[in-house]
Design a protein around this motif. Structure first.
Motif, mmCIF file in Angstrom:
data_model
loop_
_atom_site.group_PDB
_atom_site.id
_atom_site.type_symbol
_atom_site.label_atom_id
_atom_site.label_comp_id
_atom_site.label_asym_id
_atom_site.label_seq_id
_atom_site.Cartn_x
_atom_site.Cartn_y
_atom_site.Cartn_z
ATOM 1 N N LEU A 102 12.117 -18.893 4.557
ATOM 2 C CA LEU A 102 11.807 -17.570 5.116
ATOM 3 C C LEU A 102 11.678 -16.510 4.025
ATOM 4 O O LEU A 102 10.717 -15.742 4.008
ATOM 5 C CB LEU A 102 12.889 -17.145 6.111
ATOM 6 N N LEU A 103 12.641 -16.474 3.109
ATOM 7 C CA LEU A 103 12.686 -15.405 2.096
ATOM 8 C C LEU A 103 11.670 -15.567 0.980
ATOM 9 O O LEU A 103 11.120 -14.575 0.489
ATOM 10 C CB LEU A 103 14.089 -15.336 1.478
ATOM 11 N N VAL A 110 3.358 -14.419 4.730
ATOM 12 C CA VAL A 110 2.863 -14.433 6.103
ATOM 13 C C VAL A 110 3.512 -13.344 6.951
ATOM 14 O O VAL A 110 2.830 -12.517 7.539
ATOM 15 C CB VAL A 110 3.121 -15.819 6.757
ATOM 16 N N LEU A 111 4.835 -13.345 6.996
ATOM 17 C CA LEU A 111 5.551 -12.475 7.926
ATOM 18 C C LEU A 111 5.362 -10.995 7.636
ATOM 19 O O LEU A 111 5.266 -10.192 8.558
ATOM 20 C CB LEU A 111 7.039 -12.822 7.933
ATOM 21 N N ARG A 112 5.322 -10.628 6.377
ATOM 22 C CA ARG A 112 5.195 -9.201 6.031
ATOM 23 C C ARG A 112 3.934 -8.608 6.655
ATOM 24 O O ARG A 112 3.966 -7.539 7.249
ATOM 25 C CB ARG A 112 5.177 -9.016 4.511
ATOM 26 N N ARG A 113 2.810 -9.314 6.538
ATOM 27 C CA ARG A 113 1.557 -8.804 7.124
ATOM 28 C C ARG A 113 1.604 -8.789 8.643
ATOM 29 O O ARG A 113 1.163 -7.845 9.279
ATOM 30 C CB ARG A 113 0.379 -9.643 6.645
ATOM 31 N N ARG A 114 2.159 -9.856 9.232
ATOM 32 C CA ARG A 114 2.233 -9.923 10.694
ATOM 33 C C ARG A 114 3.129 -8.827 11.253
ATOM 34 O O ARG A 114 2.793 -8.187 12.245
ATOM 35 C CB ARG A 114 2.745 -11.283 11.141
ATOM 36 N N VAL A 115 4.277 -8.636 10.620
ATOM 37 C CA VAL A 115 5.194 -7.601 11.085
ATOM 38 C C VAL A 115 4.563 -6.231 10.917
ATOM 39 O O VAL A 115 4.644 -5.382 11.802
ATOM 40 C CB VAL A 115 6.559 -7.693 10.349
ATOM 41 N N GLU A 116 3.912 -6.010 9.792
ATOM 42 C CA GLU A 116 3.255 -4.718 9.531
ATOM 43 C C GLU A 116 2.247 -4.405 10.637
ATOM 44 O O GLU A 116 2.233 -3.312 11.194
ATOM 45 C CB GLU A 116 2.558 -4.769 8.171
ATOM 46 N N THR A 117 1.412 -5.364 10.979
ATOM 47 C CA THR A 117 0.422 -5.179 12.042
ATOM 48 C C THR A 117 1.109 -4.999 13.384
ATOM 49 O O THR A 117 0.773 -4.106 14.158
ATOM 50 C CB THR A 117 -0.520 -6.397 12.102
#
Length: 158
Positions: A102-103, A110-117
């Protein structure tokens, strides 16, 4: 044997900081973010917090992995992975691998962009999903910590 004691101390301190951080994010930060009325403020605060916390979590998780590997090697404890009564060792490796993936891989790629959107579109729902996921991670982590403490002090269930 001083190296082993140092490794154990670093390992325990690292786990306390790491899982304590997960507990704080899960039970304090995410509920506060969910209650914030402004999606803009929520997203901005989360970005700032996540940037600082992720760096700390990566360092501590790396320290925990290295010290754990060293202890298993120094104690010649590899055989324990073949015995079910040492389930907590498998659980420690699983939790460490899960968080490391995860980290170090998913969050930055992956997660940073998805969460941002997602934060921009449905902020409260996004943070509620994140909180549910964090509760699962925290629960698995706490069961593992409890099992590791009990098991390393001689309480083997099988």
């Amino acid at each position: 044997m001083n190296e082993l004691l140092l490794a154990r101390a670093l390992h325990v301190v690292g786990v306390v900081i790491w899982i304590g951080g997960v507990a704080m994010v899960t039970s304090v930060l995410l509920p506060l973010l969910i209650q914030m009325p402004s999606a803009q403020n929520r997203a901005e605060f989360f970005r700032k917090f996540e940037k600082r916390f992720a760096a700390q979590a990566r360092i501590v998780t790396l320290l925990v992995g290295l010290s754990g590997f060293y202890m298993v090697h120094a104690l010649h404890a590899w055989g324990r992975f073949g015995e079910l009564r040492y389930w907590w060792m498998h659980a420690m490796v699983f939790v460490w691998l899960l968080f490391s993936i995860l980290l170090f891989i998913l969050e930055p790629n992956v997660l940073r962009r998805r969460v941002e959107t997602s934060v921009q579109q449905a902020s409260e729902a996004t943070f509620r999903r994140m909180q549910r996921f964090h509760w699962i991670l925290l629960s698995i982590s706490l069961v593992t910590v409890a099992g590791a403490v009990a098991g390393s002090h001689g309480w083997l269930m099988l």
